[in-house]
Design a protein around this motif. Sequence first.
Motif, PDB file in Angstrom:
ATOM      1  N   ILE A 141       0.831  -1.198   0.000  1.00 60.11           N
ATOM      2  CA  ILE A 141       0.000   0.000   0.000  1.00 60.11           C
ATOM      3  C   ILE A 141       0.868   1.252   0.000  1.00 60.11           C
ATOM      4  O   ILE A 141       0.555   2.251  -0.666  1.00 60.11           O
ATOM      5  N   ALA A 142       1.974   1.224   0.719  1.00 58.92           N
ATOM      6  CA  ALA A 142       2.810   2.418   0.868  1.00 58.92           C
ATOM      7  C   ALA A 142       3.651   2.705  -0.369  1.00 58.92           C
ATOM      8  O   ALA A 142       3.827   3.866  -0.754  1.00 58.92           O
ATOM      9  N   THR A 143       4.197   1.660  -1.017  1.00 56.29           N
ATOM     10  CA  THR A 143       5.127   1.872  -2.128  1.00 56.29           C
ATOM     11  C   THR A 143       4.555   1.475  -3.486  1.00 56.29           C
ATOM     12  O   THR A 143       5.176   1.777  -4.511  1.00 56.29           O
ATOM     13  N   SER A 144       3.417   0.769  -3.502  1.00 53.53           N
ATOM     14  CA  SER A 144       2.796   0.282  -4.740  1.00 53.53           C
ATOM     15  C   SER A 144       3.689  -0.704  -5.494  1.00 53.53           C
ATOM     16  O   SER A 144       3.526  -0.893  -6.698  1.00 53.53           O
ATOM     17  N   ARG A 145       4.635  -1.312  -4.804  1.00 53.71           N
ATOM     18  CA  ARG A 145       5.496  -2.328  -5.420  1.00 53.71           C
ATOM     19  C   ARG A 145       5.051  -3.712  -4.963  1.00 53.71           C
ATOM     20  O   ARG A 145       4.455  -3.854  -3.895  1.00 53.71           O
ATOM     21  N   PRO A 146       5.345  -4.756  -5.768  1.00 53.70           N
ATOM     22  CA  PRO A 146       4.966  -6.114  -5.360  1.00 53.70           C
ATOM     23  C   PRO A 146       5.607  -6.490  -4.026  1.00 53.70           C
ATOM     24  O   PRO A 146       6.799  -6.282  -3.813  1.00 53.70           O
ATOM     25  N   VAL A 147       4.791  -7.058  -3.143  1.00 54.85           N
ATOM     26  CA  VAL A 147       5.283  -7.444  -1.817  1.00 54.85           C
ATOM     27  C   VAL A 147       6.333  -8.547  -1.928  1.00 54.85           C
ATOM     28  O   VAL A 147       7.315  -8.551  -1.178  1.00 54.85           O
ATOM     29  N   ALA A 148       6.150  -9.464  -2.864  1.00 52.93           N
ATOM     30  CA  ALA A 148       7.085 -10.591  -2.999  1.00 52.93           C
ATOM     31  C   ALA A 148       8.507 -10.097  -3.253  1.00 52.93           C
ATOM     32  O   ALA A 148       9.466 -10.600  -2.656  1.00 52.93           O
ATOM     33  N   GLY A 149       8.658  -9.113  -4.133  1.00 48.54           N
ATOM     34  CA  GLY A 149       9.993  -8.585  -4.415  1.00 48.54           C
ATOM     35  C   GLY A 149      10.616  -7.912  -3.208  1.00 48.54           C
ATOM     36  O   GLY A 149      11.806  -8.084  -2.925  1.00 48.54           O
ATOM     37  N   GLU A 150       9.798  -7.138  -2.480  1.00 50.43           N
ATOM     38  CA  GLU A 150      10.297  -6.467  -1.273  1.00 50.43           C
ATOM     39  C   GLU A 150      10.732  -7.490  -0.222  1.00 50.43           C
ATOM     40  O   GLU A 150      11.788  -7.352   0.404  1.00 50.43           O
ATOM     41  N   VAL A 151       9.898  -8.525  -0.027  1.00 53.09           N
ATOM     42  CA  VAL A 151      10.181  -9.511   1.019  1.00 53.09           C
ATOM     43  C   VAL A 151      11.393 -10.360   0.654  1.00 53.09           C
ATOM     44  O   VAL A 151      12.240 -10.648   1.516  1.00 53.09           O
ATOM     45  N   GLY A 207       2.664 -10.464   4.205  1.00 52.36           N
ATOM     46  CA  GLY A 207       3.626 -11.216   3.406  1.00 52.36           C
ATOM     47  C   GLY A 207       4.919 -11.482   4.148  1.00 52.36           C
ATOM     48  O   GLY A 207       5.467 -12.590   4.095  1.00 52.36           O
ATOM     49  N   THR A 208       5.415 -10.487   4.866  1.00 57.71           N
ATOM     50  CA  THR A 208       6.674 -10.650   5.597  1.00 57.71           C
ATOM     51  C   THR A 208       6.526 -11.675   6.722  1.00 57.71           C
ATOM     52  O   THR A 208       7.372 -12.560   6.885  1.00 57.71           O
TER      53      THR A 208
END
Length: 317
Positions: free
Chosen positions: A81-91, A287-288
């Motif tokens: 929600i905060a960055t609009s990036r896919p959660v999988a990539g961030e995690v 996700g995390t």
Amino acid sequence: MIAYLLRRILYTLPIMAGVALVCFALVHLAPGDPLVSILPPDASQELQQQLKTLYGFDRSLPEQFASWVWRALQGDLGTSIATSRPVAGEVIKAVGNTLRLAVVATLIGFFFGCLFGFVAGYFRNSIVDRAASLLSVLGVSVPHYWLGMVLVIVFAAQLNWLPATGAGPGGSGDWAWNWEHVRHLLLPAVTMSVIPMGIVARTVRALVAEILAQEFVVGLRAKGLTHFGVFRHVVKNAAPTALAVMGLQLGYLLGGSILIETVFAWPGTGFLLNSAIFQRDLPLLQGTILVLAMFFVVLNVAVDVVQTLLDPRIARS
């Protein structure tokens, strides 16, 4: 052995399902609207409804859970929600940084914990035993976030030997196995290793003292075996339990590094969880937590399998 492995995997499936359910429920029980951080103060009802539909918050909780689990099984953990990036990539990027830090910290803690534990147990009730036991108690008792700040003050601020924050030069989150990046790893890894070192040392010390009191050790000495030979048999008998403790500590470090990573601004899962909590970023938070919990479950299975290889009696029992 194969039957034992299949049985352990089968037992893991309902545990994973329960972990996913608890993870989803705990996050949604927290108060507050996750869309507040991205909605303007004067947002219209239509805009709020559009965002709720976009992130699936307009559906019932069972529907949200079923959709979340189905997408997670396909590798899609949603969009932050905060960055609009896919959660999988961030995690994945954060898990790599945390895993690197936790493995190094576990190896340091396991090495020195076993060293102190074996020495204390083999020379029990001596001055060496008291010194090693004191170090292990201090390792368990000292708050690791406080120790991290002390290490930063001493080695980064005063001596200027090591960098205080970040995972690389210039605050870069990208990793490479060179001295510049390893220097950023040392302080957080040493700080994280203190607690597992104390736990492993106390566990190994009790194991060694118990093993030395058993009859087979008396028989080995009666056969004329040297101290090194007896010590080798003691290590072999203590290894499965010590390995299990090490595996559990690695799992705890993966999920409990939030304070250390915050102190050292290490871009791992702890730092990511901290940001997701303050930003009320539900997809990122879910996700995390899910990935960390699954890591812990898989790690327990791996430790059980390695224990069985070291001690076949475990599989027979």
